[in-house]
Design a protein around this motif. Structure first.
Motif, PDB file in Angstrom:
ATOM      1  N   LEU A  35       0.820  -1.210   0.000  1.00 38.08           N
ATOM      2  CA  LEU A  35       0.000   0.000   0.000  1.00 38.08           C
ATOM      3  C   LEU A  35       0.856   1.263   0.000  1.00 38.08           C
ATOM      4  O   LEU A  35       0.479   2.283  -0.594  1.00 38.08           O
ATOM      5  N   LYS A  37       3.481   1.761  -1.555  1.00 36.76           N
ATOM      6  CA  LYS A  37       3.994   2.017  -2.895  1.00 36.76           C
ATOM      7  C   LYS A  37       2.995   2.803  -3.744  1.00 36.76           C
ATOM      8  O   LYS A  37       3.331   3.293  -4.819  1.00 36.76           O
ATOM      9  N   ASN A  38       1.766   2.909  -3.242  1.00 37.01           N
ATOM     10  CA  ASN A  38       0.723   3.648  -3.954  1.00 37.01           C
ATOM     11  C   ASN A  38       0.916   5.147  -3.720  1.00 37.01           C
ATOM     12  O   ASN A  38       0.704   5.658  -2.623  1.00 37.01           O
ATOM     13  N   THR A  39       1.304   5.866  -4.729  1.00 36.67           N
ATOM     14  CA  THR A  39       1.603   7.301  -4.603  1.00 36.67           C
ATOM     15  C   THR A  39       0.351   8.172  -4.549  1.00 36.67           C
ATOM     16  O   THR A  39       0.439   9.374  -4.295  1.00 36.67           O
ATOM     17  N   ASP A  40      -0.822   7.565  -4.784  1.00 33.53           N
ATOM     18  CA  ASP A  40      -2.063   8.343  -4.806  1.00 33.53           C
ATOM     19  C   ASP A  40      -2.653   8.573  -3.417  1.00 33.53           C
ATOM     20  O   ASP A  40      -3.545   9.402  -3.264  1.00 33.53           O
ATOM     21  N   ILE A  41      -2.201   7.838  -2.417  1.00 36.04           N
ATOM     22  CA  ILE A  41      -2.783   7.988  -1.082  1.00 36.04           C
ATOM     23  C   ILE A  41      -2.214   9.222  -0.385  1.00 36.04           C
ATOM     24  O   ILE A  41      -1.113   9.679  -0.692  1.00 36.04           O
ATOM     25  N   GLN A  46      -0.342   7.611   4.503  1.00 34.09           N
ATOM     26  CA  GLN A  46       1.007   7.050   4.433  1.00 34.09           C
ATOM     27  C   GLN A  46       1.648   6.968   5.824  1.00 34.09           C
ATOM     28  O   GLN A  46       2.296   5.989   6.160  1.00 34.09           O
TER      29      GLN A  46
END
Length: 231
Positions: A35, A37-41, A46
Motif C-alpha cells: 500500500l 507504494k501507492n503514490t495516490d494515497i 502514508q
C-alpha cells in the motif's frame, strides 16, 4: 502436573504461538509495504501505514525471538553467523525512541563497527529494544535518559551496557526479574502495557548462544549488561 511437565507445556505453547503469529503478521507487513507504494494515497494515510508497518515489524521480530527461545532452536545460533553493523543498530534505536522526553546517548567503542555474531541483526536489535522500552516505561523522570555502550570486554566478549535514570530494581529481585511474566514490586503503581516477558526472552536467547544478561548495582536507575561471543 509436575514442574518438568509444566515447563515442557510452556515451551510447546511458546513454539506453537510464535508460529501462529508469524503468518498473519507477515501478511499484514506485506500488504502495508504494498500500500505504501501507492503514490495516490494522502500523506496522513502514508503516515498511518508507516506506523502499522513499524509496529508489525517489531511484532514479527518478537515472534522470531519467541521461537528462538525454544529447545527446537537451541544450538542453531552457534551455526548462524551474521554480519551486524552496530552503527545501523544505533541509528535505528535513535529513530525509534528518541524524542523531546527521551534522550538516548550511544557510544560505540569498537575499531570495527561490523561484528560477526551468532544471531541475526533483528535479534540483537530486539534485545536492546526490550531494554530501552523498559527504561522508558519504568521511569518517572520528566527527562528520561538512556546511555547505551557497545564494546568488547577483556575476554573478547561483545558487551552492551544499558544505563537509565528510571526507578531501578528493588534489592533481592535482581534474579527474579528474568523470570517469565514477572514484574518488580516497585512497578505495581505504574500503569504501563507489558507482559513481563522481555527480560526472560532476552536471557533465554542469549543463553542459547552462550551469552548472558545481568543487572548490575548502581546508585540510581538500572544498569543492564549483555554479553555474548563474537567471531
Amino acid at each position: 502436573m509436575g514442574s518438568n511437565q509444566l515447563e515442557e507445556s510452556k515451551k510447546e505453547f511458546i513454539a506453537i504461538a510464535s508460529h501462529k503469529l508469524l503468518t498473519p503478521l507477515s501478511v499484514i507487513q506485506f500488504n502495508a509495504e504494498l500500500l505504501l507504494k501507492n503514490t495516490d494515497i494522502s500523506e496522513e494515510t502514508q503516515e498511518k501505514l508507516r506506523d502499522i508497518l513499524k509496529n508489525t515489524k517489531q511484532l514479527v521480530d518478537f515472534s522470531g525471538i519467541l521461537l528462538k527461545t525454544t529447545d527446537a532452536y537451541k544450538g542453531e545460533g552457534e551455526q548462524l553467523i551474521s554480519d551486524i553493523d552496530i552503527s545501523n543498530v544505533a541509528e535505528t534505536l535513535k529513530k525509534e525512541f528518541e524524542s523531546e522526553l527521551v534522550e538516548i546517548n550511544i557510544d560505540i567503542n569498537l575499531k570495527d563497527k561490523v561484528i560477526k555474531a551468532p544471531m541475526q541483526s533483528t535479534d540483537l536489535l530486539s534485545i536492546v529494544r526490550f531494554m530501552v522500552d523498559n527504561a522508558i516505561k519504568y521511569n518517572k523522570s520528566e527527562r528520561k535518559k538512556i546511555n547505551i555502550t557497545f564494546s568488547r570486554d577483556k575476554g573478547g566478549l561483545f558487551t552492551i551496557t544499558i544505563l537509565d535514570n528510571g526507578i531501578g530494581v528493588p534489592d533481592g529481585e535482581e534474579e527474579a526479574i528474568f523470570s517469565g511474566f514477572y514484574r518488580a514490586n516497585n512497578t505495581k503503581d505504574i500503569d504501563v502495557k507489558g507482559n513481563g516477558l522481555s527480560l526472560y526472552l532476552s536471557k533465554k536467547l542469549l543463553k542459547n548462544i552462550k551469552g548472558d544478561i545481568a543487572l548490575e548495582k548502581v546508585e540510581s536507575g538500572s544498569k543492564f549488561v549483555v554479553k555474548f561471543p563474537i567471531k
